[in-house]
Design an enzyme around this catalytic site. Structure first.
Site, PDB file in Angstrom:
ATOM      1  N   GLU A  80      71.017  60.998  66.656  1.00  0.00           N
ATOM      2  CA  GLU A  80      70.640  59.919  65.736  1.00  0.00           C
ATOM      3  C   GLU A  80      69.177  59.933  65.281  1.00  0.00           C
ATOM      4  OE1 GLU A  80      73.851  56.571  67.130  1.00  0.00           O
ATOM      5  OE2 GLU A  80      72.010  56.718  68.304  1.00  0.00           O
TER       6      GLU A  80
HETATM    7  C1  TNX Z   1      75.357  55.823  70.185  1.00  0.00           C
HETATM    8  S1  TNX Z   1      76.061  58.134  71.723  1.00  0.00           S
HETATM    9  C2  TNX Z   1      74.220  56.272  70.824  1.00  0.00           C
HETATM   10  C3  TNX Z   1      73.433  55.353  71.651  1.00  0.00           C
HETATM   11  C4  TNX Z   1      73.985  53.965  71.642  1.00  0.00           C
HETATM   12  C5  TNX Z   1      75.485  54.016  71.679  1.00  0.00           C
HETATM   13  C6  TNX Z   1      76.125  52.673  71.760  1.00  0.00           C
HETATM   14  C7  TNX Z   1      74.644  58.503  71.403  1.00  0.00           C
HETATM   15  C8  TNX Z   1      74.278  59.851  71.700  1.00  0.00           C
HETATM   16  N1  TNX Z   1      73.844  57.578  70.864  1.00  0.00           N
HETATM   17  O1  TNX Z   1      72.100  55.355  71.248  1.00  0.00           O
HETATM   18  O2  TNX Z   1      73.487  53.304  72.747  1.00  0.00           O
HETATM   19  O3  TNX Z   1      75.964  54.680  70.544  1.00  0.00           O
HETATM   20  O4  TNX Z   1      77.491  52.787  71.977  1.00  0.00           O
END
Ligand code: TNX
Length: 590
Positions: A384
């Site tokens: 992300e």
């Molecule tokens: C996605 S899964 C994220 C996290 C969040 C989560 C909440 C991932 C690698 N990143 O930053 O906490 O969703 O479900």
């Protein structure tokens, strides 16, 4: 002698052991019950252990003493040769060469490559499948199926890095393994074979019967884990240690700690002290946060190691870094400190990929974390980073991967790392929701291995049901059956089972604030994921699993573990169901 004979006679008249040999979670590879060979612990029961297994024996005694009130002395046994378990002993044998099929233990004689086996899932569902099933199946082809074609282990060395063999006869119990980890897993199995009251913390009167027969067991995948996000909410060391205990019960062998994120930096780094001192002082919702000193972290690692759990530290880069940027504004692209962040949005922050100081920071941090971490893995995050252009992201990750490799650790990262070049041994953690990701499949073709964490199956921050008081639902609702009914070996299109290192269930903690809430989200889904990681696919059976799992409710209740009384599971009595956390939260923000 007379007393022993009297006890034997009593045992023969006694009802069968309340737990059946096939009731274990995760389901063992092979189970051969012998209902005529139940063993009952008594105040005189002692533990004998061969060289190298002592610490497992000590832990087994520590698990069994509180509820039984028995002294269970641990003594070294000179014999690692498969000789007879003397009356009333629990014998733990660590040996690469001793036969896994000790001749002295009657029930084992028939368990060999061609022997009958009873697959736990079948036993669990079948009720009376015990002796008749075992005897009647003599010579049947069951073993091959249960063992995934490998057949049974003929010698301890064939039990591999984590396997064990457990034999229960009327006179005692023997666990044999080639490694301390295998012995430990066998000891956890023995613990589960005792009545649920064994998990209580004070002595109770109980017939401490262990069901007779033999188990030969090995894991399907080498990597079986859970992740705890200690960044969104900070959890003190004691809470983490308890989570380690929960993992170890179900033969999970990795604890991934998500140590850094926008809302908090949780590990002290001597060369960049403000990361923890400043970056650690926040968490979601405005609470006080916190961080682990290096001594704290070492304590977690050592506690986990004793339980054969490897800690996988994650330093999430280049995004999810607001806490670091607050502490060191020179790491931001604009060189101006952002305000501390205590919300739950993702994807807005990143370290400056164009500044050499950023790479010095990465090298220092991964260097210190690697030095504190005995395990082979270092997780670089990589998820992300929405504000970083694809080319820049890729170049950053490639440098960061090289810096991790230079510490001697193997790179792990979320599957967003896929487009970056391969480094030796690289492992991607897949958290998608549709089972089809050509970019990740391509990275696998270039040499990456995979940890499977599909968001819509094993994200333990997802709600069980619409009315679950905490958690998210962006990847759907995940009750126990949904967490259980999938196959890590075939889940991702174009990825062969051989490339799958294992499974991991992440618990993100935007909405999870206490240990009770952590447990509520873990139980009962964690054992479901553990079974996917450990048990041969041939044992996979929802009907049998839910029955076996149900019997763990009273164990968790006895141990004071909070759990979700899922309607998917036929819990034995309402009394086994503790109060669930009641909190009316939380906005979903993914
Ligand atoms: C996605 S899964 C994220 C996290 C969040 C989560 C909440 C991932 C690698 N990143 O930053 O906490 O969703 O479900």
């Amino acid at each position: 002698m007379a007393r022993t004979a009297a006890r034997r006679a009593g045992d023969l008249l006694a009802p069968p052991a309340p737990v059946r040999l096939g009731d274990v979670v995760p389901a063992p590879e092979q189970v051969l019950p012998d209902p005529a060979a139940d063993f009952t612990l008594s105040p005189g029961t002692a533990i004998r252990v061969s060289a190298g297994g002592r610490d497992v024996a000590v832990q087994l005694a520590e698990w069994l003493r509180p509820a039984t009130g028995f002294p269970l002395p641990v003594a070294d046994s000179p014999a690692a040769d498969g000789s007879s378990a003397a009356d009333g002993l629990l014998v733990l044998t660590l040996s690469e060469t001793a036969p896994a099929d000790p001749p002295s233990v009657d029930a084992t004689a028939s368990v060999d490559a061609a022997a009958p086996v009873e697959v736990a899932g079948v036993a669990g569902a079948g009720g009376a499948a015990g002796a008749a099933g075992a005897a009647g199946a003599a010579g049947a082809a069951g073993a091959a199926g249960a063992a995934g074609g490998d057949g049974a282990a003929g010698a301890a060395s064939e039990l591999g890095d984590e396997g064990y063999r457990l034999d229960v006869t009327a006179s005692g119990v023997r666990i044999i393994a080639a490694t301390a980890a295998g012995l430990f897993h066998g000891a956890q199995t023995l613990r589960q074979l005792l009545p649920a009251a064994i998990d209580g913390t004070a002595p109770v009167t109980e017939r401490w019967a262990v069901p007779g027969g033999s188990i030969v067991d090995r894991p399907r995948f080498p990597y079986r884990g859970a992740m705890l996000d200690v960044a969104r909410h900070f959890f003190p060391v004691e809470d983490v240690l308890r989570v380690v205990d929960h993992l170890a019960r179900y033969k999970l062998n990795h604890l991934h700690l998500h140590l850094t994120d926008d809302q908090g930096w949780r590990i002290a780094v001597d060369s960049w002290p403000r990361l923890a001192e400043v970056g650690g002082a926040t968490e979601v919702g405005g609470g006080p946060g916190g961080y682990y000193t290096q001594a704290d972290y070492r304590r977690i690692v050592a506690y986990a190691a004793r339980r054969h759990v490897t800690v996988v530290p994650e330093i999430d880069l280049p995004g999810h870094t607001n806490a670091a940027l607050v502490a060191y504004p020179e790491l931001t692209p604009g060189k101006v400190a952002p305000p501390p962040y205590t919300g739950t949005e993702v994807g807005f922050s990143y370290v400056d990929p164009a500044d050499e100081r950023t790479y010095a920071f990465v090298a220092d941090v991964v260097g210190e974390v690697a030095a504190l971490t005995p395990g082979p893995w270092l997780h670089l995050g990589g998820d992300e980073a929405f504000k970083v252009p694809a080319d820049t992201y890729r170049a950053f990750v490639e440098r960061a991967q090289t810096l991790v490799a230079a510490t001697g650790k193997t790179v792990v990262g979320w599957h967003q790392l896929a487009p970056a070049g391969h480094v030796d041994g690289r492992v991607l953690q897949w958290w998608g929701t549709n089972g089809d990701d050509p970019e990740t499949a391509e990275a696998v073709r270039r040499g990456a291995r995979l940890i499977l964490s599909p968001g819509n199956r094993v994200y333990l921050d997802m709600k069980y049901a619409a009315d679950t008081p905490i958690g998210h639902d962006w990847a759907g609702l995940i009750d126990v059956r949904r967490a259980y009914d999938w196959d890590p070996g075939t889940h991702l299109t174009g990825v062969p089972a051989e490339a799958v290192l294992g499974v991991e269930a992440p618990l993100w903690t935007e909405s999870v604030t206490t240990l009770a809430e952590v447990e509520f989200m873990l139980f009962p889904r964690l054992p479901a994921v553990a079974e996917l990681g450990w048990s041969p696919r041939s044992t996979h059976d929802w009907a049998g699993f839910r029955e076996r799992l149900a019997a763990h409710g009273p164990r968790w209740a006895a141990a004071g573990i909070t759990f979700h009384p899922s309607p998917d599971v036929p819990w034995p009595t309402p009394a086994a169901v503790p109060t669930q956390p009641t909190r009316d939260t939380t906005a979903d923000t993914h």
